[in-house]
Motif scaffolding. Sequence first.
Motif, short mmCIF file in Angstrom:
data_model
loop_
_atom_site.label_atom_id
_atom_site.label_comp_id
_atom_site.label_asym_id
_atom_site.label_seq_id
_atom_site.Cartn_x
_atom_site.Cartn_y
_atom_site.Cartn_z
N ALA A 37 -35.94 -38.77 1.54
CA ALA A 37 -37.05 -39.91 1.65
C ALA A 37 -36.37 -40.73 2.49
N VAL A 38 -35.53 -41.22 2.41
CA VAL A 38 -35.11 -41.87 3.78
C VAL A 38 -35.81 -41.60 4.83
N VAL A 39 -35.59 -40.28 5.34
CA VAL A 39 -35.69 -39.24 6.68
C VAL A 39 -37.03 -39.07 6.82
N ALA A 40 -38.07 -38.82 5.62
CA ALA A 40 -39.35 -38.51 5.71
C ALA A 40 -40.39 -39.12 5.12
N VAL A 41 -39.89 -40.25 4.93
CA VAL A 41 -40.88 -41.51 4.23
C VAL A 41 -41.60 -42.00 5.65
N ASP A 42 -42.12 -42.32 6.47
CA ASP A 42 -42.57 -43.31 7.18
C ASP A 42 -43.02 -44.80 7.17
N PRO A 43 -42.53 -45.33 7.37
CA PRO A 43 -41.87 -47.03 6.53
C PRO A 43 -43.90 -47.23 7.57
N THR A 44 -44.28 -46.74 7.78
CA THR A 44 -45.19 -47.39 9.79
C THR A 44 -46.61 -48.33 8.32
N PRO A 45 -46.76 -47.40 7.45
CA PRO A 45 -48.32 -47.69 7.13
C PRO A 45 -48.20 -48.82 6.20
N PHE A 46 -46.84 -49.37 5.88
CA PHE A 46 -46.37 -50.64 4.59
C PHE A 46 -46.14 -51.40 5.16
N PHE A 47 -45.96 -51.37 6.14
CA PHE A 47 -45.31 -52.58 7.24
C PHE A 47 -46.85 -52.93 8.06
N THR A 48 -47.93 -51.82 8.35
CA THR A 48 -49.08 -52.39 8.53
C THR A 48 -49.79 -52.94 7.40
N ARG A 49 -50.22 -52.74 6.38
CA ARG A 49 -50.68 -52.94 5.67
C ARG A 49 -50.83 -54.50 5.03
N TYR A 50 -48.84 -54.58 4.96
CA TYR A 50 -48.65 -56.25 3.91
C TYR A 50 -47.66 -57.41 5.78
N GLY A 51 -48.85 -56.52 6.72
CA GLY A 51 -48.05 -57.80 7.74
C GLY A 51 -46.64 -58.63 7.79
N ASN A 52 -46.86 -60.02 7.65
CA ASN A 52 -45.53 -60.81 7.13
C ASN A 52 -44.96 -60.67 6.16
N SER B 259 -42.72 -59.19 3.61
CA SER B 259 -42.59 -58.08 3.84
C SER B 259 -41.12 -57.88 2.55
N TRP B 260 -41.72 -58.45 1.85
CA TRP B 260 -41.29 -57.89 0.73
C TRP B 260 -42.87 -57.01 -0.46
N ALA B 261 -43.81 -57.20 0.11
CA ALA B 261 -44.65 -56.65 -0.09
C ALA B 261 -44.71 -54.87 0.89
N ALA B 262 -44.63 -54.67 1.87
CA ALA B 262 -43.63 -54.27 2.95
C ALA B 262 -43.19 -52.99 1.89
N VAL B 263 -41.86 -54.04 1.99
CA VAL B 263 -40.65 -52.91 1.90
C VAL B 263 -41.02 -52.74 -0.14
N GLN B 264 -41.38 -53.07 -0.69
CA GLN B 264 -41.47 -52.97 -2.33
C GLN B 264 -42.30 -51.67 -2.35
N THR B 265 -43.82 -51.18 -1.71
CA THR B 265 -44.08 -50.54 -2.02
C THR B 265 -43.75 -49.26 -0.79
N TYR B 266 -42.95 -49.46 0.23
CA TYR B 266 -42.18 -48.19 1.13
C TYR B 266 -41.44 -47.72 0.38
N GLN B 267 -40.39 -48.77 -0.21
CA GLN B 267 -39.04 -47.69 -1.01
C GLN B 267 -39.75 -47.39 -2.78
N ALA B 268 -40.64 -47.73 -3.73
CA ALA B 268 -41.58 -47.04 -4.45
C ALA B 268 -42.15 -45.16 -3.92
N ALA B 269 -42.53 -45.41 -2.29
CA ALA B 269 -42.64 -44.31 -2.16
C ALA B 269 -41.48 -43.81 -1.82
N GLN B 270 -40.54 -43.82 -0.95
CA GLN B 270 -39.13 -42.80 -1.30
C GLN B 270 -38.64 -42.43 -2.40
#
Length: 358
Positions: free
Chosen positions: A284-299, A301-312
């Motif tokens: 999952a660390v290799v395969a899940v692309d973080p880009t959409p999460f950081f694009t969606r939540y901007g500054n 950071s925790w919202a981006a990390v939380q949703t990114y990790q949930a996807a992982q």
Amino acid sequence: MPEGDAHVTPDSALNRRSFLARSAAITAVPAATILAGGALAQPASADVLPDYASIPPSALGPALNAQGYFVGRVRRNLYWVTDGTYQAAFLTTRDGVVLFDAPPTIGNNLQRAIDQIAASTRVSNRVTHIVYSHYHADHVGASSLFGGGVVRVGHVETKRLLARDNDAVPLPDVTFETRRTLRVGGERIDLAWHGANHSPDNIFIHLPDHDTLMLVDINLPGWAPYDSFNVNEDVPGSIAAAATAMSYRWRHFIGGHMGRLGTRDDMVVYQQYVSDLIDGVKEAVVAVDPTPFFTRYGNNSWAAVQTYQAAQLDYAAAPVIEKYTGVLAAVDVYTASTAFMLLESVRLDQGFGSQIHP
Ligand SMILES: [Zn+2]
């Protein structure tokens, strides 16, 4: 409704008892978790709670008696007691009884179980020793029931942590650092500490003359680990503990939880489950692309990390849940939370996926 109420049929009384026994599981959940979760802030309705896969019959143990416990022989004069969720064990000897752990959910049923066996095998029912597997109150919180005339045995860290955190549990009288062999009434009990695992002080209790290993809160035979990988404090140490357990000679395993004893095959399944989940989080660390999460939540950071990790976690857990449904009970309940602990361990302990800024 009082127990003797005429409206309580034998069936509903039994259901109520088994509900009470099963609700003992909730004592494993810190109250703060329930309050902070907010899920119980609204009145719960059973109709809207989620469905889970049914429990495979292989995960369940023997029926409990009217008092809410089962006691059975492990081998010769070694016995185990369960309330369906927690387990303790005891050894009857010519000089008295050695008790292993005293879970509060089993509580006064510990002495009832000992009395029952002592009466039928004509030995002393007097508990002379209590061995603590580790300091957690859910496994030793009923030790005080046995009074002051008992020799309590535990790891040095068990004594230190109980002294620091818990006034209600009598401290060990006898402590050890790495190994200690207890000899009581001609019986042999080998205690060993192989480093931190589930807790800093969790020990291996080996009864070589009874072909039995007791190692609590690592493998819960027949079941997926409890929330967040059994809330293991040291994840690499906990994974290593299963391998260390397999290096001992035993046929019977007492895991401290749920309704039945374990076998070596149960340990193999547990190790494979953990290994599959580790493979999954690394993929999952290799395969899940973080880009959409950081694009969606901007500054944020925790919202981006939380949703990114949930996807992982979903990526890692989904195939494992599918593989082990029907093999281990409740994989659909707790695999994602165990995946989170394993993801954090491969990231933080192993440095997997860590990149140094160019
Ligand atoms: Zn524990």
